[in-house]
Design an enzyme around this catalytic site. Structure first.
Site, short mmCIF file in Angstrom:
data_model
loop_
_atom_site.label_atom_id
_atom_site.label_comp_id
_atom_site.label_asym_id
_atom_site.label_seq_id
_atom_site.Cartn_x
_atom_site.Cartn_y
_atom_site.Cartn_z
N ASP A 54 -2.95 4.80 -2.55
CA ASP A 54 -4.05 5.36 -1.78
C ASP A 54 -4.39 6.77 -2.28
O ASP A 54 -3.49 7.62 -2.40
CB ASP A 54 -3.63 5.40 -0.30
CG ASP A 54 -4.75 5.79 0.63
OD1 ASP A 54 -5.69 5.01 0.77
OD2 ASP A 54 -4.67 6.88 1.22
N GLU B 134 -6.08 4.14 -6.41
CA GLU B 134 -7.39 4.41 -5.82
C GLU B 134 -7.76 5.84 -6.17
O GLU B 134 -7.03 6.79 -5.83
CB GLU B 134 -7.34 4.25 -4.30
CG GLU B 134 -8.70 4.48 -3.65
CD GLU B 134 -8.62 4.71 -2.15
OE1 GLU B 134 -9.58 4.33 -1.46
OE2 GLU B 134 -7.62 5.29 -1.68
N ASP C 78 0.86 -1.19 0.00
CA ASP C 78 0.00 0.00 0.00
C ASP C 78 0.89 1.24 0.00
O ASP C 78 1.77 1.38 0.86
CB ASP C 78 -0.90 0.00 1.24
CG ASP C 78 -2.32 0.45 0.92
OD1 ASP C 78 -2.47 1.43 0.18
OD2 ASP C 78 -3.27 -0.19 1.40
N HIS D 221 -11.15 -2.57 2.71
CA HIS D 221 -11.11 -2.15 4.12
C HIS D 221 -11.96 -0.92 4.40
O HIS D 221 -12.17 -0.57 5.56
CB HIS D 221 -9.66 -1.89 4.53
CG HIS D 221 -9.03 -0.77 3.76
ND1 HIS D 221 -8.74 -0.85 2.42
CD2 HIS D 221 -8.66 0.48 4.13
CE1 HIS D 221 -8.21 0.29 2.00
NE2 HIS D 221 -8.16 1.12 3.03
N ASP D 222 -12.43 -0.24 3.35
CA ASP D 222 -13.22 0.98 3.51
C ASP D 222 -14.70 0.77 3.22
O ASP D 222 -15.48 1.72 3.30
CB ASP D 222 -12.70 2.07 2.57
CG ASP D 222 -11.39 2.67 3.03
OD1 ASP D 222 -11.11 2.63 4.24
OD2 ASP D 222 -10.65 3.19 2.17
#
Length: 569
Positions: free
Chosen positions: A206, A265, A98, A338-339
């Site tokens: 991210d 993302e 990440d 995860h979100d």
């Protein structure tokens, strides 16, 4: 180098804090992941995307990084990391890290230096601004603009020592890096190269579409019912974003041997923008995470304002992206991460009689589209949302901040706010991976940092991994189909039965071979005109998700939550 190896690959996201705890402290760690590598191999995935394991104060569960080149002791050591990397590679699985470089932690040495004085050499590494209109620091309305943070409250934090504010699009402990400064970019590229030199296989980036901002940072429009302005038009898809991504590719990946994966993302990205970001000729990123399909149930008030989503809404949106990136670019396919709340509770049916079938049906329609599928830990088991009883059960900073703002500041009804949190909170995805029916779902021998979903006694890996009709077994079959079928990896996509209110159906075609995916995304039987699927009467059924699917054909009816896959040569 096989530059398009990821077309037939499947990625599995591990959220280390919640995956497996090896030492009984209640927090997942690298050794816990190592202990379950055979599980990942059994599932058949090709890539593991590892959520942040870097040193962090954990204000936002590791997405606030204080040292990009250190493993947080909560998760282990570099010896553990090297063993994990070697264990994955020996099983033919790549590791993607990440990359969180829109912001750092406020405890990162870069920010500590930046905040130390007005003339520090790193002052311009972050977005600092004086109070607005000559107002006094800390005065109401003195923030440099009216933007709101994604985690509630203003997007600016006053530093009393220097009398200036710094920008944070997320937590106040996550100051935004200033990518306009070439020294910032060089430091990021150097760090990325350092990780690739250690042997990692790429990066999930991210909110990477936030790194280029309109430098004037103007006020945003204040939506009805909101406290703060919407800065999105000024910090997303900014004026230099393509330049920065192309520079990153040149400085980090160009000239390297190996098969790498880069996924950006990008909340709010449009199809037209995604075509540019993922066009191989532009050398930016391999694929993007777009958010349109997971925003469909967000009402005018945002993610906490729930609205119903129809099968028509869902399939038309996904089909639009399939068609939009058919000639240029590539799709990332995902339901969960995860979100996001758990898809079986969100777009499926998590009641016991439908949970497994709906999880399989949703998995089927996703995995056989054009793009690279992502599986979030527990999705392959049909893990569901959590029946949180009180605000004290939550851990997520976004959730807690929203509750405080909505209830304490805006005076909203606490029960209604809690209902929204149960549906939408990121903590739904962050409860422990359900390994067994043992206490704490077999995740830890200690007290878990967040309680396991009580349904772990029935929904767990130990119960599913050897059961031929389990959600796990179905995901394994889906992954196998993608691996062996050029139609899935390279075929065209055509939506069929486009106006049917229950059925999500499409055809994939490549070099004379065709697949028909026919799924009922509802809890009621679905009828359709079989003549609309003329030519498929004698097709072979290659995959079904119900016990009696072996005898199914293109017959004009589909059972509740049934998914069928037919093949023609």
């Amino acid at each position: 180098m096989n530059e398009t190896w990821w077309k037939s690959a499947v990625v599995y996201q591990v959220y280390p804090r919640s995956f497996a705890d090896s030492d009984g402290d209640g927090i997942g760690d690298l050794r816990g992941i190592i202990q379950h590598l055979d599980y990942l191999q059994e599932l058949g995935v090709d890539v593991v995307w590892l959520s942040p394991i870097y040193a962090s104060p954990h204000d936002d569960n590791g997405y606030d990084i204080s040292d990009y080149r250190a493993i947080d002791p909560l998760f282990g050591t570099f010896d553990d990391f090297d063993e994990l990397l070697a264990g994955l590679h020996s099983r033919g699985i790549k590791l993607v890290m990440d990359l969180v470089v829109n912001h750092t932690s406020d405890e990162h040495p870069w920010f500590v230096e930046s905040a130390s004085s007005l003339d520090n050499p790193k002052r311009d590494w972050y977005w600092w601004r004086k109070p607005r209109d000559g107002r006094q620091p800390g005065e109401h309305g003195a923030e440099p603009n009216n933007w709101g943070s994604a985690f509630s409250g203003p997007a600016w934090q006053l530093d009393p020592a220097t009398g200036e504010y710094y920008l944070h699009l997320f937590s106040r402990k996550q100051p935004d890096l200033n990518w306009e400064n070439p020294e910032v970019r060089e430091a990021v590229y150097d760090m990325m190269n350092w990780w690739l030199d250690r042997g990692v296989d790429g990066f999930r980036m991210d909110v990477i579409n936030f790194i280029s901002k309109v430098v004037e940072l103007p006020d945003g429009e204040v939506p009805p019912g909101r406290l703060y302005g919407d800065g999105y038009p000024f910090y997303a898809q900014g004026p230099r974003l393509h330049e920065f991504l192309q520079e990153m590719h040149e400085r980090v990946f160009a000239g390297r041997s190996g098969d790498f994966l880069t996924v950006g993302e990008m909340p709010g990205v449009t199809i037209e923008e995604a075509q540019l970001f993922t066009d191989p000729a532009r050398a930016e990123v391999d694929m993007v995470f777009q958010f349109e399909h997971v925003d469909l149930d967000h009402g005018p008030g945002g993610k906490w304002d729930d609205r119903p989503v129809s099968v028509l809404d869902l399939k038309r949106n996904l089909a639009k992206w399939q068609e939009g990136l058919a000639r240029t670019g590539w799709n990332s396919l995902y339901w969960n991460n995860h979100d996001q709340p758990r898809v079986v509770s969100r777009f499926g049916d998590d009641r016991p009689e439908h949970r497994a079938a709906s999880a399989k049906a949703l998995g089927t329609v996703l995995h056989l589209m054009r793009g690279t599928p992502y599986v979030y830990q527990g999705e392959e088991l049909g893990m569901a949302n959590v029946p949180f009883e009180s605000i004290d059960d939550f851990r997520d900073i976004e959730t807690l901040n929203h509750y405080a703002e909505a209830v304490d500041i805006q005076g909203q009804d606490a029960a209604a706010v809690m209902a929204a949190l149960r549906r939408t909170s990121r903590d739904n995805a962050r409860t422990p991976m359900q390994w067994s029916a043992a206490p704490a779902a077999g995740f830890t021998t200690g007290t878990p940092w967040i309680e396991a979903n009580p349904d772990y006694v029935l929904v767990n890996a130990e119960a599913e991994i050897h059961a031929p009709d389990s959600v796990f077994a179905h995901y394994r079959r889906l992954i196998d189909v993608r691996h062996r079928s050029e139609v899935v990896a390279d075929g065209d996509f055509t939506l069929v039965l486009a106006d049917h209110p229950q059925l999500f159906a499409y055809v994939r075609a490549h070099n004379g071979r065709r697949l028909l995916v026919l799924a009922n995304l509802s809890g009621e039987p679905a009828r359709y005109d079989a003549s609309e699927l003329a030519g498929w009467e004698d097709a072979a059924l290659v995959l079904g998700n119900l016990d009696d699917s072996v005898d199914r054909g293109v017959s004009g009816s589909v059972e509740p939550w049934e998914a069928l896959v037919f093949e023609q040569a």
